[in-house]
Write a protein that holds these residues in place. Structure first.
Motif, mmCIF file in Angstrom:
data_model
loop_
_atom_site.group_PDB
_atom_site.id
_atom_site.type_symbol
_atom_site.label_atom_id
_atom_site.label_comp_id
_atom_site.label_asym_id
_atom_site.label_seq_id
_atom_site.Cartn_x
_atom_site.Cartn_y
_atom_site.Cartn_z
ATOM 1 N N CYS A 22 0.869 -1.174 0.000
ATOM 2 C CA CYS A 22 0.000 0.000 0.000
ATOM 3 C C CYS A 22 0.907 1.226 0.000
ATOM 4 C CB CYS A 22 -0.893 -0.009 1.221
ATOM 5 S SG CYS A 22 -1.882 1.486 1.458
ATOM 6 N N ALA A 23 0.752 2.044 -1.020
ATOM 7 C CA ALA A 23 1.535 3.272 -1.131
ATOM 8 C C ALA A 23 0.685 4.453 -0.685
ATOM 9 C CB ALA A 23 2.001 3.463 -2.568
ATOM 10 N N ALA A 24 1.248 5.272 0.194
ATOM 11 C CA ALA A 24 0.523 6.419 0.728
ATOM 12 C C ALA A 24 1.110 7.725 0.200
ATOM 13 C CB ALA A 24 0.588 6.420 2.249
ATOM 14 N N SER A 25 0.244 8.707 0.028
ATOM 15 C CA SER A 25 0.691 10.032 -0.385
ATOM 16 C C SER A 25 -0.258 11.075 0.174
ATOM 17 C CB SER A 25 0.736 10.143 -1.912
ATOM 18 O OG SER A 25 -0.549 9.945 -2.464
ATOM 19 N N GLY A 26 0.215 12.304 0.237
ATOM 20 C CA GLY A 26 -0.651 13.406 0.612
ATOM 21 C C GLY A 26 -0.756 13.696 2.085
ATOM 22 N N GLY A 27 -0.004 13.024 2.908
ATOM 23 C CA GLY A 27 -0.075 13.295 4.333
ATOM 24 C C GLY A 27 1.211 12.894 5.018
ATOM 25 N N THR A 28 1.255 13.027 6.331
ATOM 26 C CA THR A 28 2.429 12.622 7.095
ATOM 27 C C THR A 28 2.271 11.157 7.461
ATOM 28 O OG1 THR A 28 2.577 14.871 7.984
ATOM 29 C CG2 THR A 28 3.906 13.165 9.044
ATOM 30 N N PHE A 29 2.756 10.311 6.578
ATOM 31 C CA PHE A 29 2.536 8.867 6.709
ATOM 32 C C PHE A 29 2.970 8.346 8.065
ATOM 33 C CE2 PHE A 29 1.941 4.618 5.332
ATOM 34 C CZ PHE A 29 3.030 3.876 5.769
ATOM 35 N N SER A 30 4.110 8.811 8.549
ATOM 36 C CA SER A 30 4.681 8.265 9.779
ATOM 37 C C SER A 30 3.855 8.606 11.015
ATOM 38 C CB SER A 30 6.112 8.753 9.962
ATOM 39 O OG SER A 30 6.142 10.168 10.053
ATOM 40 N N SER A 31 2.869 9.469 10.889
ATOM 41 C CA SER A 31 2.052 9.824 12.048
ATOM 42 C C SER A 31 0.814 8.950 12.185
ATOM 43 C CB SER A 31 1.631 11.293 11.971
ATOM 44 O OG SER A 31 0.717 11.502 10.901
ATOM 45 N N TYR A 32 0.569 8.088 11.232
ATOM 46 C CA TYR A 32 -0.657 7.289 11.214
ATOM 47 C C TYR A 32 -0.420 5.846 11.625
ATOM 48 C CZ TYR A 32 -3.034 11.015 8.676
ATOM 49 O OH TYR A 32 -3.599 12.213 8.324
ATOM 50 N N THR A 33 -1.372 5.307 12.347
ATOM 51 C CA THR A 33 -1.490 3.863 12.468
ATOM 52 C C THR A 33 -2.019 3.346 11.137
ATOM 53 O OG1 THR A 33 -1.918 3.861 14.849
ATOM 54 C CG2 THR A 33 -2.786 2.005 13.586
ATOM 55 N N MET A 34 -1.430 2.271 10.646
ATOM 56 C CA MET A 34 -1.870 1.693 9.381
ATOM 57 C C MET A 34 -2.495 0.326 9.621
ATOM 58 S SD MET A 34 -1.202 4.046 7.262
ATOM 59 C CE MET A 34 -1.616 3.155 5.753
ATOM 60 N N GLY A 35 -3.480 0.012 8.823
ATOM 61 C CA GLY A 35 -4.154 -1.263 8.991
ATOM 62 C C GLY A 35 -4.543 -1.889 7.674
ATOM 63 N N ARG A 72 5.844 -1.893 7.803
ATOM 64 C CA ARG A 72 5.797 -0.586 7.153
ATOM 65 C C ARG A 72 7.195 -0.043 6.951
ATOM 66 N NH1 ARG A 72 2.346 3.202 10.797
ATOM 67 N NH2 ARG A 72 2.933 4.802 9.264
ATOM 68 N N ASP A 73 7.314 0.849 5.988
ATOM 69 C CA ASP A 73 8.569 1.541 5.707
ATOM 70 C C ASP A 73 8.240 3.027 5.629
ATOM 71 O OD1 ASP A 73 10.853 2.709 4.655
ATOM 72 O OD2 ASP A 73 11.282 1.040 3.322
ATOM 73 N N ASN A 74 8.487 3.741 6.698
ATOM 74 C CA ASN A 74 8.125 5.163 6.745
ATOM 75 C C ASN A 74 8.932 5.999 5.753
ATOM 76 O OD1 ASN A 74 6.159 4.702 8.653
ATOM 77 N ND2 ASN A 74 7.455 5.298 10.386
ATOM 78 N N ALA A 75 10.142 5.557 5.426
ATOM 79 C CA ALA A 75 10.960 6.287 4.454
ATOM 80 C C ALA A 75 10.357 6.216 3.051
ATOM 81 C CB ALA A 75 12.373 5.735 4.444
#
Length: 123
Positions: A22-35, A72-75
């Motif tokens: 799952c690729a994320a964009s548009g926000g501060t990914f490292s601040s979110y719990t992911m599920g 997850r990979d926050n980088a």
């Protein structure tokens, strides 16, 4: 606003492995719990696994323990679901989601959702 795009689904045989991304964009990914959630035909969407922002806490539903692992990979703003020893009952559309809450496990606790990726396991 966070955008999430899943990939990696497909048709496999029982016992095989798959790795969803799952690729994320548009926000501060490292601040979110992911599920990860999944929804089988005719069933409610159910929680599968979650991971906190630092990867210190990972948790999953009992039915997938020992077979499915979230990471997850926050980088790289990505989250993965490694699925091993797949069973026919794992067949579902798998959704990636982001939550502002720690240890989130319910749909209402997640703020952003991807479009889903289909996983089909043939027996």
């Amino acid at each position: 606003q966070v955008q999430l795009v899943e990939s990696g689904g497909g048709l496999v045989q029982a016992g095989d492995s798959l790795r969803l991304s799952c690729a994320a964009s548009g926000g501060t990914f490292s601040s979110y719990t992911m599920g990860w959630f999944r929804q089988a035909p005719g069933k409610e969407r159910e929680f599968v696994a979650g991971i906190d922002w630092s990867s210190a806490s990972r948790y999953c539903t009992d039915s997938v323990k020992g077979r499915l692992t979230i990471s997850r990979d926050n980088a790289k703003n990505t989250v993965h679901l490694q699925m091993n020893s797949l069973k026919s009952e794992d067949t579902a559309v798998y959704y990636c989601a982001a939550s502002r809450l720690s240890m989130a496990t319910t749909r209402r606790e997640y703020n952003y959702w991807g479009q889903g990726t289909q996983v089909t396991v043939s027996s």
